[in-house]
Design a protein around this motif. Structure first.
Motif, short mmCIF file in Angstrom:
data_model
loop_
_atom_site.label_atom_id
_atom_site.label_comp_id
_atom_site.label_asym_id
_atom_site.label_seq_id
_atom_site.Cartn_x
_atom_site.Cartn_y
_atom_site.Cartn_z
N ALA A 1 1.13 -0.31 -3.77
CA ALA A 1 0.86 -0.24 -4.77
C ALA A 1 -0.68 -0.49 -5.24
CB ALA A 1 1.63 -1.43 -5.42
N ILE A 2 -1.81 -1.12 -4.22
CA ILE A 2 -2.81 -1.26 -4.49
C ILE A 2 -3.62 0.38 -4.28
CG2 ILE A 2 -5.16 -1.66 -4.28
CD1 ILE A 2 -3.97 -4.52 -3.71
N LEU A 3 -2.78 1.22 -3.38
CA LEU A 3 -3.13 2.38 -2.79
C LEU A 3 -2.85 3.63 -3.93
CD1 LEU A 3 -4.05 4.03 -1.08
CD2 LEU A 3 -2.50 4.05 0.17
N VAL A 4 -1.94 3.44 -3.69
CA VAL A 4 -1.16 4.17 -5.41
C VAL A 4 -2.02 4.20 -6.35
CG1 VAL A 4 0.87 5.27 -6.44
CG2 VAL A 4 1.68 4.70 -4.39
N ALA A 5 -1.65 2.51 -6.86
CA ALA A 5 -2.48 2.66 -8.65
C ALA A 5 -4.15 3.61 -8.71
CB ALA A 5 -2.86 1.09 -8.37
N GLY A 6 -4.94 3.11 -6.93
CA GLY A 6 -6.08 3.75 -6.69
C GLY A 6 -6.17 5.27 -7.20
N LEU A 7 -5.51 5.85 -6.32
CA LEU A 7 -5.24 7.37 -6.14
C LEU A 7 -4.61 7.53 -7.89
CD1 LEU A 7 -3.55 7.45 -2.84
CD2 LEU A 7 -5.69 8.02 -3.25
N LEU A 8 -3.89 7.39 -8.47
CA LEU A 8 -3.45 7.25 -9.79
C LEU A 8 -4.70 7.32 -10.43
CD1 LEU A 8 -1.22 8.37 -11.61
CD2 LEU A 8 -0.63 6.52 -12.15
N ALA A 9 -5.63 5.94 -10.45
CA ALA A 9 -7.27 5.99 -11.86
C ALA A 9 -7.93 7.29 -11.07
CB ALA A 9 -7.47 4.52 -11.10
N ILE A 10 -7.89 7.56 -10.15
CA ILE A 10 -9.19 8.25 -9.81
C ILE A 10 -8.83 9.84 -10.03
CG2 ILE A 10 -10.30 9.60 -7.69
CD1 ILE A 10 -10.17 6.89 -6.16
#
Length: 88
Positions: A61-70
């Motif tokens: 979830a953190i990886l997906v949120a980070g990629l989505l934020a970037i």
């Protein structure tokens, strides 16, 4: 304009697709005369690695949120440009 509903509609479509795939697999197994093995009652020895699964889920979830934020704004612009070319 289009990106707000795009992610919701994609998520719903994936859930529907997963449900239909599961139904097809179960129907095929039924035709072959096979059934899914019965679930065993949970005992202390068959408990599983709950903290490991929680960690994997949180990291994903953190990886997906980070990629989505970037990449979110760039993906939104790309999607809107594509939709503007398709829809007159």
């Amino acid at each position: 304009m289009y990106a707000k509903n795009w992610m919701t509609e994609t998520g719903v479509a994936l859930l529907v697709l997963a449900g239909r795939c599961r139904a097809l697999v179960l129907k095929g197994m039924e035709r072959l005369g096979r059934r899914l093995p019965p679930l065993r009652p949970a005992t202390e020895r068959t408990r599983g690695d709950v903290p490991g699964w929680v960690l994997i889920t949180l990291m994903s979830a953190i990886l997906v949120a980070g990629l989505l934020a970037i990449a979110g704004p760039a993906l939104e612009r790309l999607f809107n440009q594509a939709m503007d070319q398709v829809v007159p």
